[in-house]
Design a protein around this motif. Structure first.
Motif, PDB file in Angstrom:
ATOM      1  N   ASP A  11      18.819 -21.752   0.781  1.00 54.13           N
ATOM      2  CA  ASP A  11      17.661 -21.544  -0.077  1.00 54.13           C
ATOM      3  C   ASP A  11      16.689 -22.709   0.048  1.00 54.13           C
ATOM      4  OD1 ASP A  11      18.539 -23.646  -1.681  1.00 54.13           O
ATOM      5  OD2 ASP A  11      19.371 -22.347  -3.234  1.00 54.13           O
ATOM      6  N   TYR A  62      16.658 -13.072  -8.038  1.00 53.49           N
ATOM      7  CA  TYR A  62      15.829 -13.869  -7.145  1.00 53.49           C
ATOM      8  C   TYR A  62      15.055 -12.914  -6.247  1.00 53.49           C
ATOM      9  CZ  TYR A  62      18.383 -18.091  -8.449  1.00 53.49           C
ATOM     10  OH  TYR A  62      18.931 -19.137  -9.149  1.00 53.49           O
ATOM     11  N   SER A 101      12.660 -13.573   0.281  1.00 49.00           N
ATOM     12  CA  SER A 101      12.082 -14.724   0.967  1.00 49.00           C
ATOM     13  C   SER A 101      12.168 -14.501   2.473  1.00 49.00           C
ATOM     14  CB  SER A 101      12.800 -16.025   0.580  1.00 49.00           C
ATOM     15  OG  SER A 101      14.151 -15.982   0.987  1.00 49.00           O
ATOM     16  N   GLN A 148       8.303 -19.766   3.218  1.00 46.77           N
ATOM     17  CA  GLN A 148       9.567 -20.009   2.537  1.00 46.77           C
ATOM     18  C   GLN A 148       9.327 -20.407   1.082  1.00 46.77           C
ATOM     19  OE1 GLN A 148      12.053 -22.975   4.355  1.00 46.77           O
ATOM     20  NE2 GLN A 148      13.907 -22.103   3.491  1.00 46.77           N
ATOM     21  N   GLN A 202      11.235 -19.797  -3.222  1.00 51.00           N
ATOM     22  CA  GLN A 202      12.295 -19.222  -4.044  1.00 51.00           C
ATOM     23  C   GLN A 202      11.718 -18.877  -5.403  1.00 51.00           C
ATOM     24  OE1 GLN A 202      16.482 -20.582  -3.824  1.00 51.00           O
ATOM     25  NE2 GLN A 202      16.196 -21.213  -5.950  1.00 51.00           N
TER      26      GLN A 202
END
Length: 799
Positions: free
Chosen positions: A163, A720, A723, A752, A754
């Motif tokens: 992540d 979540y 991504s 990228q 999160q």
């Protein structure tokens, strides 16, 4: 789980009786130096057919010069053996048949510069390899590994996810990260930070073991990720030098040197890295006071800057006392210094009024160290090749983190507030292992041993706040505490491996006694946790044909809470978002089953697999209001978790210049959190995909692309969001292929991130984290001490 055990036992004992049908043979032997008769390790062994340039099988000799080629179909073959500094050796042709199922080919290698004119084999090592119990990622074939970090390379490894914070997961679950097969303090609570600084060019390969055998600790829900560091064993003086410069004043360099004179092998490595981190974090939440029902809005926007500098190195020596006995000693160190500058703008309001508007600044000075040493002795017995190994490892890891905070208020108009936190963490680990291997027959082997882990972690927090009336800092007893965690694990294990015709099997059983004690020094409370558990394992393969194989694996696993997850005292980096541990957290217990199939030819391989995991007492982070302004997040145990997934490793090599790898993974997850007050089970389907492609242009320039996509993931309180990241590298070989110049770009599109969405009856929260992950590196790598001749075999598995 009784049905699972019944199914597995039926599969083990009845299927082999049906499948022992077609004949195949074993080719084995020993390679020695023609002048000294000493065993030669890491000799390349190639099995070929007369009149053909195709490689049927390949292997390298072990530390005693032995090699073994299993499941060789009936036919006529010859062997080519090669090693740097020796003449290539080609055996006479021999035949494997029903009457000759065991062929012994002992070989003496002679020195000199002559080469075989009859055989020229060109073979590039594959990026991915698969065996009965693991998937192997060859880092030497990853162009981005020349300049990047271990964290960046792990993002390209099959089934592994990384992540934006650098946290590692395996098949959407936690994993135990080993270094050279051993637990390291580096891979504890600060594993993400360490891996982001760990130089990838010091790594030889990464092994992904989703269902490890009983030889390994059963820790980690998803399995084990084993990082194998480079250790050259080639004769003479040789090594590699690398250097890279990047954007935002980044740079790194490294050296790997080896000197081998036969009985003695001396090796060493050193790397340094100057990194630069810029990260933004948006945290918006809507919180309802359970008593007054007043709704408040909390908006945080953080800019975090850091420049970590790290050093990592090690030295070691192996000494062959005799042809049967080897001993060695090695040591490693890791030092990371970092200075962080953070500023968080915090706004707190209701529907009708502004309550607070201020900036919280942090100056952080942090140093993390790790020192470890290993000593081992290994003896091989003459009878049947039995082997006994004793190894002892110890590590010391001190860490100091000095945080200095200032609250600068715009509203209300009050004086600035200052507070400091000094954190001292010390981890000490000792590891003792005694291993015995016994090849009972040519086709079977037992392995047994003792594995002891003795760990202690000391977390000491000291907090102070500036007193305006006295104009000095005073101890803040709410932020001052100490927590000590002791963990001693004693394990006995045994495995039995059998390879008969088309059947390969490995059965294992591990028994562990865990003695765990959490000491809350500040309150005087002691929380003990002692338990004994058995961990059975199974690995089964069936060779459908020469290039087709069926696999079935099972293991019972555990995930033990770490010291940070047990420590009930908070750090207070952000006074409105506090994380605390849970000293009563129980270990997770996992049943993991997977079924796979592998089919390959010279240009194509596919490995589809399905897996099922049942977990009870799974850890989960639950966020709840402590009062009308503070949120507390702590680990809790879920009732159970069920996961079903499928993945495919697809590899294409249509030519020597083009290769393509695709690894999609589909994952169904259902969680039961009724024990935590959530009435309904939650489920979701997520998927991810790793894509890796490389192409060599007509003039020799190589191009590589890596891409990773992750869809939404489920949590008890939310999810979540997806991504995506794309990396690219270009390499040009120079100096007669001894050196290479390369350019790498990570996160080409700056995609990228999160994003997390949390929802509960009294809380709505959205968290968005991004970093300056678009990183450019221009680098140079040079290999010295090894000169490959044109007629030599063009592959070398000892790198």
């Amino acid at each position: 789980m009784p049905k699972i055990y019944t199914l597995l036992l039926s599969f083990i004992f009845f299927v082999p009786q049906i499948l022992f049908a077609q004949n195949s043979g074993v080719v084995t032997g020993k390679i020695v130096d023609g002048s000294t008769s000493n065993a030669v390790e890491f000799v390349n062994i190639v099995l070929m057919k007369p009149g053909s340039a195709d490689v049927i099988k390949r292997e390298v000799t072990d530390a005693k010069g032995n090699y073994k080629l299993n499941n060789v179909p009936e036919g006529t073959y010859f062997i080519v053996a090669s090693f740097i500094g020796y003449q290539n050796f080609k055996t006479a042709s021999f035949t494997v048949s029903a009457a000759h199922q065991k062929i012994i080919q002992d070989i003496k290698l002679e020195g000199g510069m002559k080469n075989l004119d009859e055989v020229t084999v060109a073979s590039k090592k594959p990026l991915y390899n698969n065996s009965i119990d693991r998937k192997v990622y060859d880092v030497s074939q990853d162009m981005l590994a020349k300049s990047g970090s271990a964290s960046e390379v792990l993002a390209n490894v099959p089934l592994v996810q990384v992540d934006v914070d650098g946290n590692i997961s395996l098949r959407n679950s936690t994993a135990t990260i080993l270094i050279n097969g051993k637990v390291s303090p580096l891979m504890g609570a600060n594993a993400a930070a360490a891996l982001q600084q760990f130089p990838a060019n010091s790594i030889e390969k990464i092994e992904v073991i989703t269902n490890p055998s009983a030889k390994y600790r059963p820790d980690g829900t998803g399995g084990i990720i084993n990082i194998v560091l480079k250790k050259n064993v080639k004769r003479g003086l040789n090594g590699t030098l690398t250097g890279n410069v990047g954007n935002r004043e980044r740079y790194n360099a490294g050296a790997n040197v080896n000197y081998n004179i036969g009985k003695i092998n001396i090796y060493g490595n050193y790397s340094l890295k100057q990194d630069d981190r810029l990260r933004t974090n948006t945290n918006n939440r809507v919180q309802t006071d359970p008593v007054t029902q007043v709704i408040r809005y909390y908006d945080d926007f953080a800019i975090q800057r850091a420049r970590p500098f790290s050093n990592i190195g090690g030295v070691g020596i192996d000494y062959n006392l005799s042809d049967k006995t080897t001993m060695g000693i090695s040591g490693n160190f890791y030092v990371r210094n970092i200075h962080k500058h953070d500023i968080t703008t915090k706004v707190i309001r209701t529907v009708s009024s502004l309550e607070q508007d201020y900036d919280r600044k942090r100056e952080n000075f942090e140093q993390e160290k790790n020192f470890d040493a290993t000593i081992y002795a290994e003896h091989g017995f003459k009878k049947n090749g039995n082997k006994l190994r004793l190894e002892f490892n110890m590590a010391h890891s001190p860490e100091v983190e000095d945080n200095r905070y200032t609250n600068l208020f715009r509203y209300p108009a009050i004086a600035n507030q200052l507070d400091n936190t000094l954190i001292k963490q010390t981890a000490n680990q000792k590891h003792a292992a005694l291993t015995y291997e016994n090849p009972i027959t040519e086709n079977s082997k037992i392995e047994a041993g003792y594995d002891g882990q003795y760990n202690k972690e000391d977390l000491d927090f000291y907090g102070e706040a500036f007193n305006q009336a006295q104009q000095r800092f005073l101890t803040d007893f709410n932020k001052t505490n100490r927590f000590i965690y002791n963990e001693n694990i004693h394990a006995l294990y045994g495995t039995y491996a059998l390879d008969v015709k088309k059947i390969g099997m490995m059965l294992g059983l591990r028994g562990e006694y865990s003695d765990v004690t959490s000491k809350l020094i500040t309150t005087g409370e002691v929380v003990p946790n002692h338990y004994f558990k058995l961990y059975p394992t199974l690995h089964f393969t069936y060779k459908v044909a020469r290039n087709k194989e069926l696999q079935l694996n099972y293991s019972r696993r555990v995930r033990r809470p770490e010291a940070d997850e047990l420590n009930p005292f908070a750090e207070y980096a952000d006074p409105t978002n506090v994380r605390v541990g849970n000293p009563y957290l129980l270990p997770e217990i996992i049943h993991s089953v997977e079924l796979g199939y592998q089919w390959s030819n010279d240009h194509f391989s596919i490995l589809p697999g399905i897996y099922y995991r049942y977990t009870y007492n799974r850890f989960t982070a639950i966020t709840a209001p402590l009062n009308d302004s503070v949120l507390v997040t702590r680990q809790q145990n879920l009732s159970n978790d069920r996961a079903f997934g499928a993945d495919v490793m697809l590899t294409l090599h249509p030519s020597d210049k083009l290769s393509f790898n695709l690894i999609p993974n589909v994952f169904y997850n259902q969680i039961d959190a009724t024990n935590l007050g959530y009435s309904n089970k939650k489920s979701t389907v997520t998927w991810s995909a790793n894509v890796n492609g490389s192409y060599i242009l007509p003039w020799g320039t190589a191009i590589q692309l890596n891409s990773v996509y992750k869809s939404a993931r489920l949590t008890p309180q939310g999810k979540y969001l997806p991504s995506y990241v794309l990396n690219i590298g270009v390499r040009e070989e120079v100096l007669k292929k001894k050196g290479s110049v390369y350019l790498t770009v990570s996160d080409l599109f700056k995609s990228q991130r999160q994003v997390a969405e949390l929802q509960s009856p009294l809380l709505l929260q959205n968290i968005n984290q991004r970093s300056n992950s678009r990183i450019f590196y221009l680098g140079f790598s040079y290999n010295f001490g090894i000169v490959k001749k044109k007629k030599d075999l063009q592959f070398d598995n000892s790198q």
